[in-house]
Motif scaffolding. Structure first.
Motif, mmCIF file in Angstrom:
data_model
loop_
_atom_site.group_PDB
_atom_site.id
_atom_site.type_symbol
_atom_site.label_atom_id
_atom_site.label_comp_id
_atom_site.label_asym_id
_atom_site.label_seq_id
_atom_site.Cartn_x
_atom_site.Cartn_y
_atom_site.Cartn_z
ATOM 1 N N ILE A 89 0.808 -1.223 0.000
ATOM 2 C CA ILE A 89 0.000 0.000 0.000
ATOM 3 C C ILE A 89 0.845 1.278 0.000
ATOM 4 N N LEU A 90 2.155 1.124 -0.048
ATOM 5 C CA LEU A 90 3.038 2.293 0.001
ATOM 6 C C LEU A 90 2.854 3.181 -1.226
ATOM 7 N N HIS A 91 2.644 4.461 -0.974
ATOM 8 C CA HIS A 91 2.577 5.477 -2.027
ATOM 9 C C HIS A 91 3.394 6.677 -1.596
ATOM 10 N N GLN A 92 3.845 7.438 -2.559
ATOM 11 C CA GLN A 92 4.721 8.582 -2.289
ATOM 12 C C GLN A 92 4.049 9.620 -1.402
ATOM 13 N N GLY A 93 2.792 9.945 -1.682
ATOM 14 C CA GLY A 93 2.099 10.952 -0.882
ATOM 15 C C GLY A 93 2.877 12.255 -0.830
ATOM 16 N N GLN A 94 3.152 12.747 0.377
ATOM 17 C CA GLN A 94 3.854 14.025 0.559
ATOM 18 C C GLN A 94 5.374 13.882 0.608
ATOM 19 N N MET A 95 5.870 12.652 0.484
ATOM 20 C CA MET A 95 7.319 12.431 0.546
ATOM 21 C C MET A 95 8.002 12.924 -0.727
ATOM 22 N N THR A 96 9.278 13.270 -0.596
ATOM 23 C CA THR A 96 10.077 13.545 -1.787
ATOM 24 C C THR A 96 10.338 12.197 -2.468
ATOM 25 N N VAL A 97 10.825 12.208 -3.689
ATOM 26 C CA VAL A 97 11.133 10.961 -4.385
ATOM 27 C C VAL A 97 12.206 10.196 -3.613
ATOM 28 N N ASP A 98 13.209 10.897 -3.069
ATOM 29 C CA ASP A 98 14.260 10.227 -2.298
ATOM 30 C C ASP A 98 13.701 9.569 -1.037
ATOM 31 N N GLN A 99 12.799 10.259 -0.353
ATOM 32 C CA GLN A 99 12.189 9.684 0.846
ATOM 33 C C GLN A 99 11.347 8.461 0.477
ATOM 34 N N TYR A 100 10.599 8.586 -0.613
ATOM 35 C CA TYR A 100 9.774 7.473 -1.080
ATOM 36 C C TYR A 100 10.653 6.270 -1.445
ATOM 37 N N GLU A 101 11.754 6.530 -2.121
ATOM 38 C CA GLU A 101 12.662 5.450 -2.512
ATOM 39 C C GLU A 101 13.201 4.729 -1.282
ATOM 40 N N GLU A 132 16.013 7.379 -11.045
ATOM 41 C CA GLU A 132 16.835 8.478 -11.544
ATOM 42 C C GLU A 132 15.972 9.509 -12.272
ATOM 43 N N ARG A 133 15.075 9.042 -13.118
ATOM 44 C CA ARG A 133 14.218 9.944 -13.891
ATOM 45 C C ARG A 133 13.209 10.667 -13.009
#
Length: 166
Positions: A103-115, A164-165
């Motif tokens: 169920i993990l989604h990026q939401g308010q995280m930056t891409v780095d935090q999400y990664e 990366e993209r």
């Protein structure tokens, strides 16, 4: 053993087998970092892990080691790890980690935090990420809609390229 050269900063924590099962993967991750720094061979990994066991965990190992590594059988980290997880990281705790990953989604995280959040629980869903395209797709699908949409048209197939993209 090459462990004597370790400085005071290389002290993996003890594990007593009490309390939060969520502490189990963190403890193992800490140990594995130590193994890497020390360049441990298989038997040393098991020896170091066992040395860190206390109380309930130590009692469990004393009662279990003869069955896991009978006389003359080499001590292999993966075998120890599997038995250790079976005892201290229950099936229900693993299921929770799997659901957390699904169920993990990026939401308010930056891409780095999400990664970073994506990488941590992905170990508990190995079948969902064992194929590189599946891992990339799962990562892409959890990104914010605007980023996700842009990445679909690019048709990147690897996790690294997608990250990366993004």
């Amino acid at each position: 053993m090459t462990m004597g050269a370790a400085g005071p900063e290389l002290k993996p924590s003890k594990f007593d087998g009490k309390g939060d099962p969520e502490a189990v993967p963190r403890w193992v991750e800490e140990l594995e970092k130590t193994f890497e720094v020390l360049g441990c061979i298989e038997a040393e990994k098991v020896t170091l892990a066992v040395y860190q066991l206390q109380d309930n965990a130590s009692d469990w190992w004393k009662a279990t080691r003869g069955r896991v590594f009978p006389e003359g059988v080499a001590q292999i980290w993966a075998v120890f790890f599997e038995n250790f997880y079976g005892k201290f990281f229950s099936e229900s705790a693993r299921e929770r980690k799997l659901v957390e990953f699904m169920i993990l989604h990026q939401g308010q995280m930056t891409v780095d935090q999400y990664e970073a959040e994506f990488t941590r629980p992905s170990k508990f869903a190995p079948r969902m990420v064992e194929h590189p395209e599946d891992k990339a797709r799962r990562f892409r699908d959890g990104l914010k809609a605007d980023i996700h949409t842009q990445l679909i048209s690019v048709n990147l197939r690897t996790y690294e390229d997608l990250y990366e993209r993004a």
